[in-house]
Every structure is written in structure tokens, then in C-alpha cells.
Design a protein around this motif. Structure first.
Motif, PDB file in Angstrom:
ATOM      1  N   ARG A 180     -15.764   7.304   2.571  1.00 16.43           N
ATOM      2  CA  ARG A 180     -15.250   8.306   3.510  1.00 16.43           C
ATOM      3  C   ARG A 180     -14.756   9.533   2.744  1.00 16.43           C
ATOM      4  O   ARG A 180     -14.221   9.408   1.638  1.00 16.43           O
ATOM      5  N   GLN A 214     -12.058  11.757   1.912  1.00 14.91           N
ATOM      6  CA  GLN A 214     -10.606  11.468   1.999  1.00 14.91           C
ATOM      7  C   GLN A 214      -9.818  12.754   2.249  1.00 14.91           C
ATOM      8  O   GLN A 214      -9.035  13.190   1.398  1.00 14.91           O
ATOM      9  N   ARG A 240      -9.943   5.347  -4.289  1.00 12.35           N
ATOM     10  CA  ARG A 240      -9.441   4.180  -5.022  1.00 12.35           C
ATOM     11  C   ARG A 240     -10.483   3.063  -5.005  1.00 12.35           C
ATOM     12  O   ARG A 240     -10.558   2.246  -5.906  1.00 12.35           O
ATOM     13  N   VAL A 241     -11.272   3.026  -3.919  1.00  8.83           N
ATOM     14  CA  VAL A 241     -12.309   1.994  -3.806  1.00  8.83           C
ATOM     15  C   VAL A 241     -13.341   2.187  -4.924  1.00  8.83           C
ATOM     16  O   VAL A 241     -13.758   1.232  -5.590  1.00  8.83           O
ATOM     17  N   HIS A 283      -7.905  -0.051  -5.543  1.00  9.92           N
ATOM     18  CA  HIS A 283      -7.914  -0.927  -4.361  1.00  9.92           C
ATOM     19  C   HIS A 283      -8.679  -2.193  -4.782  1.00  9.92           C
ATOM     20  O   HIS A 283      -9.805  -2.441  -4.356  1.00  9.92           O
ATOM     21  N   PRO A 336     -16.456   0.710   2.652  1.00 14.04           N
ATOM     22  CA  PRO A 336     -15.172   0.003   2.793  1.00 14.04           C
ATOM     23  C   PRO A 336     -14.537   0.179   4.170  1.00 14.04           C
ATOM     24  O   PRO A 336     -13.614  -0.556   4.527  1.00 14.04           O
ATOM     25  N   GLY A 337     -15.028   1.163   4.967  1.00 16.44           N
ATOM     26  CA  GLY A 337     -14.398   1.475   6.245  1.00 16.44           C
ATOM     27  C   GLY A 337     -13.113   2.245   5.998  1.00 16.44           C
ATOM     28  O   GLY A 337     -12.532   2.148   4.920  1.00 16.44           O
ATOM     29  N   PRO A 338     -12.643   3.039   6.936  1.00 19.36           N
ATOM     30  CA  PRO A 338     -13.319   3.298   8.192  1.00 19.36           C
ATOM     31  C   PRO A 338     -14.552   4.182   8.001  1.00 19.36           C
ATOM     32  O   PRO A 338     -14.501   5.153   7.239  1.00 19.36           O
ATOM     33  N   ARG A 351       0.879  -1.184   0.000  1.00 21.17           N
ATOM     34  CA  ARG A 351       0.000   0.000   0.000  1.00 21.17           C
ATOM     35  C   ARG A 351       0.906   1.221   0.000  1.00 21.17           C
ATOM     36  O   ARG A 351       1.824   1.322   0.829  1.00 21.17           O
TER      37      ARG A 351
HETATM   38  N1  ASP Z   1     -10.075   1.731   3.642  1.00 20.41           N
HETATM   39  C1  ASP Z   1     -10.348   2.267   2.332  1.00 20.41           C
HETATM   40  C2  ASP Z   1      -9.063   2.571   1.615  1.00 20.41           C
HETATM   41  O1  ASP Z   1      -8.006   2.280   2.108  1.00 20.41           O
HETATM   42  C3  ASP Z   1     -11.264   3.430   2.351  1.00 20.41           C
HETATM   43  C4  ASP Z   1     -10.824   4.640   3.127  1.00 20.41           C
HETATM   44  O2  ASP Z   1      -9.716   4.716   3.662  1.00 20.41           O
HETATM   45  O3  ASP Z   1     -11.627   5.546   3.186  1.00 20.41           O
HETATM   46  O4  ASP Z   1      -9.127   3.108   0.522  1.00 20.41           O
END
Ligand code: ASP
Length: 319
Positions: free
Chosen positions: A229, A231, A175-176, A142, A272-274, A114
Motif C-alpha cells: 500500500r 503509506q 515495515r513489511v 513487521h 499484506p493488506g489493506p 504496535r
Molecule cells: N498492514 C500492513 C502494516 O501494518 C501494511 C499496511 O498498512 O499497508 O504495515
């Protein structure tokens, strides 16, 4: 393209056959784990206990990193984790690219990475001498999140084909969202989004994707609602309109009890969290039985176990 022995860096790489194989193996692992609390006995291959998965995470992670670790442990593999730059040579001035080269030189069987995507690191990743899994690259991709999201949609909705998936929130930096767009469209879903203008999608791949202005109308259209979320860590000055006014964001883009009144009874909500409680979803929504956020987390373990075992060329024996 097959993922056996190759790196898995993008949702784009997956063929229908790959997706079917990953999902059927993940389903088998999940069922077996639910009844026997183990899955390692299903996997066949030489030196399973010797397999080493290296995790190199230079951006924060809870679910992705830990679910790869849990999945690897359940398969009987060992993991090495580098996730705190302060305790690595990154803090001494080594570049991320050299860190990748050095960890790969230890010859792990798989590497999960990552990092904040950039052309130099992307080029190094493509040339490492071991297969690599993309565990989240900047705002770009992702792909394992998209796989577990699609798997969860199949579990609760029966299929992805024909589903109407609404993505709500900061699509621009997600990215999700990018990986899901590729995978879910390929699997036959219709995608739409509902975002503030400053946080709407930018890339060409989103051209022609339906967008909704009003969240209530969008939720009524959807069979699957996916929250994202905000970002903030990726926002630049041009994005601050929304970042500055979280109250305004909540007012227009938070999924709450009012929206659920318009949402179908057999629909599902994903994230996808958080999850930042009260910003993307209200506490009421998180308690609604249609909200499958923790099921996604559980599925992440089995989907990642399936993916790693397939990439390593391991067979499974159905009991
Ligand atoms: N956990 C997810 C990501 O790493 C979503 C996020 O962080 O908002 O992309």
C-alpha cells in the motif's frame, strides 16, 4: 538466538531452527483446525486458560490485531486490547512509554505492540518485564507479517529458497518490505523491487537489491509478486510527487490484467493488506486464482498461534 521466553522484535532474530519450528507448528495447527475446528487440545502446559496476552496498538490495525486475538482464543488464552488512545490515559497526557510500562506491570504473559518507532519507546520495549512481540513499528519492521508471508510462499510454491520475490510500490515507508527483505533473503529467496524513485528504499540493507523500472518486465521475472500500500500517512513533503498523482502511480505501478498476461501460471500474488482496490492491484487481479491475499490472512492466525505458543514454552502433542 532462541525466541522462547524472549521478546520477538525483528526478523533478524530468527534462526533457521526457529523458522522451521514455527512453520511446522503452524502447519500442524492449520491442518488440525481444518479437520477438527480446534487446536487447543494439541497444546500442553500448566494453566493455559490463565494465559493473558495484552495487545497495545497505537496505530491502526485490522488483520494483525484481530489475528493475534483469534490465535490467542484458539489456544485458550485471554486477550486484553488497548487500541483506541481516546479511551486510554494516552488521551490524558500519559506517554506511550509509560503506557507500556503500566500494562507490563499487570504481568501479562505476552505483550503485542504496535507503535510509531522512536528511540525512547524502543528502549522501553526492550526492558519490559514480559516478552514482547513486535506487531508493527513505524516504517521499521513487521516481523510477524514476514513470517506469515514466508509461510504462504512455502504453502503455494513449496519453498522460499530460489524464489524470485518482486516487491512493488512504497518500499521506502514499508515495515513489511523491510522485514520480508531480511527473512526471505535469509531463507534463500532473490528479492527485487519496482517503485517510483521517491518511494524507493533508503536504508543500507537494500543496497545491491535489484530494481526494475518497468512493471511488466518485473512481473515476468518474478515467481512471487508482493504489492504494498502507498503509506500516505507516513509521507513527508519530499514524498508528495507520487502521493499527489495517484493516477500516475496507478498507470505505472498498479498490477492489473495486462501484467498478469506476463506472469507465470504457477506464480502467486501477495499483499499484506489493506489492499486499496484499483491502486495496488486491480479488481481483476484480486479475483485471479494466483492471488493469495486471503490465504495470507488465514495463515496469519496459525503462524501467530505457533509463535505465541513457542515463545511461552508450550509443547504440542501431535495427534
Ligand atoms: N498492514 C500492513 C502494516 O501494518 C501494511 C499496511 O498498512 O499497508 O504495515
Amino acid at each position: 538466538m532462541s525466541i522462547i521466553g524472549e521478546s520477538f522484535l525483528s526478523s533478524e532474530q530468527l534462526t533457521e531452527k526457529d523458522i522451521a519450528q514455527i512453520f511446522s507448528r503452524a502447519e500442524l495447527f492449520k491442518k488440525e483446525f481444518q479437520s477438527r475446528k480446534r487446536i487447543d487440545h494439541l497444546v500442553r502446559g500448566d494453566g493455559l486458560q490463565q494465559k493473558v496476552v495484552a495487545l497495545v496498538f497505537s496505530e491502526p490495525s485490522t488483520r494483525t490485531r484481530m489475528s493475534f486475538q483469534v490465535a490467542a482464543s484458539r489456544l485458550g488464552f485471554r486477550t486484553l486490547s488497548l487500541d483506541n488512545p481516546q479511551v486510554s490515559s494516552l488521551s490524558k497526557g500519559e506517554t506511550l512509554e509509560d503506557t507500556f510500562r503500566n500494562v507490563a506491570a499487570m504481568m501479562p504473559d505476552l505483550m503485542v505492540v504496535r507503535y510509531n518507532t522512536n528511540p525512547d519507546a524502543d528502549a522501553v520495549i526492550r526492558e519490559l518485564p514480559c516478552p514482547v512481540i513486535n506487531g508493527g513499528t513505524g516504517a521499521a519492521e513487521h516481523p510477524t507479517q514476514a513470517l506469515l508471508d514466508a509461510f504462504t510462499i512455502c504453502e503455494f510454491r513449496g519453498q522460499v529458497k530460489g524464489e524470485r520475490v518482486l516487491i512493488v510500490g512504497d518500499v521506502k515507508h514499508s515495515r513489511v518490505a523491510n522485514s520480508n527483505l531480511m527473512l526471505l533473503q535469509r531463507m534463500g529467496a532473490e528479492i527485487a523491487y519496482c517503485s517510483p524513485a521517491e518511494l524507493g528504499p533508503q536504508s543500507d540493507s537494500w543496497k545491491g537489491v535489484r530494481s526494475f523500472d518497468q512493471l511488466n518486465e518485473a512481473v515476468e521475472w518474478a515467481t512471487v509478486v508482493m504489492g504494498l500500500r502507498v503509506q500516505k500517512e507516513r509521507h513527508r513533503s519530499e514524498d508528495t510527487g507520487v502521493g499527489q498523482s495517484l493516477a500516475e502511480y496507478r498507470e505505472r505501478y498498479r498490477v492489473g490484467g495486462d501484467q498478469l498476461k506476463n506472469f507465470r501460471n504457477d506464480g502467486i500474488l501477495l499483499h499484506p493488506g489493506p489492499v486499496i482496490r484499483g491502486v495496488e492491484f486491480s479488481a481483476f487481479v484480486l479475483n485471479d486464482p494466483r492471488c493469495k491475499v486471503l490465504d495470507q490472512v488465514t495463515n496469519g492466525v496459525f503462524v501467530r498461534a505457533a509463535l505465541m505458543s513457542i515463545m511461552l514454552g508450550l509443547e504440542v502433542q501431535k495427534q
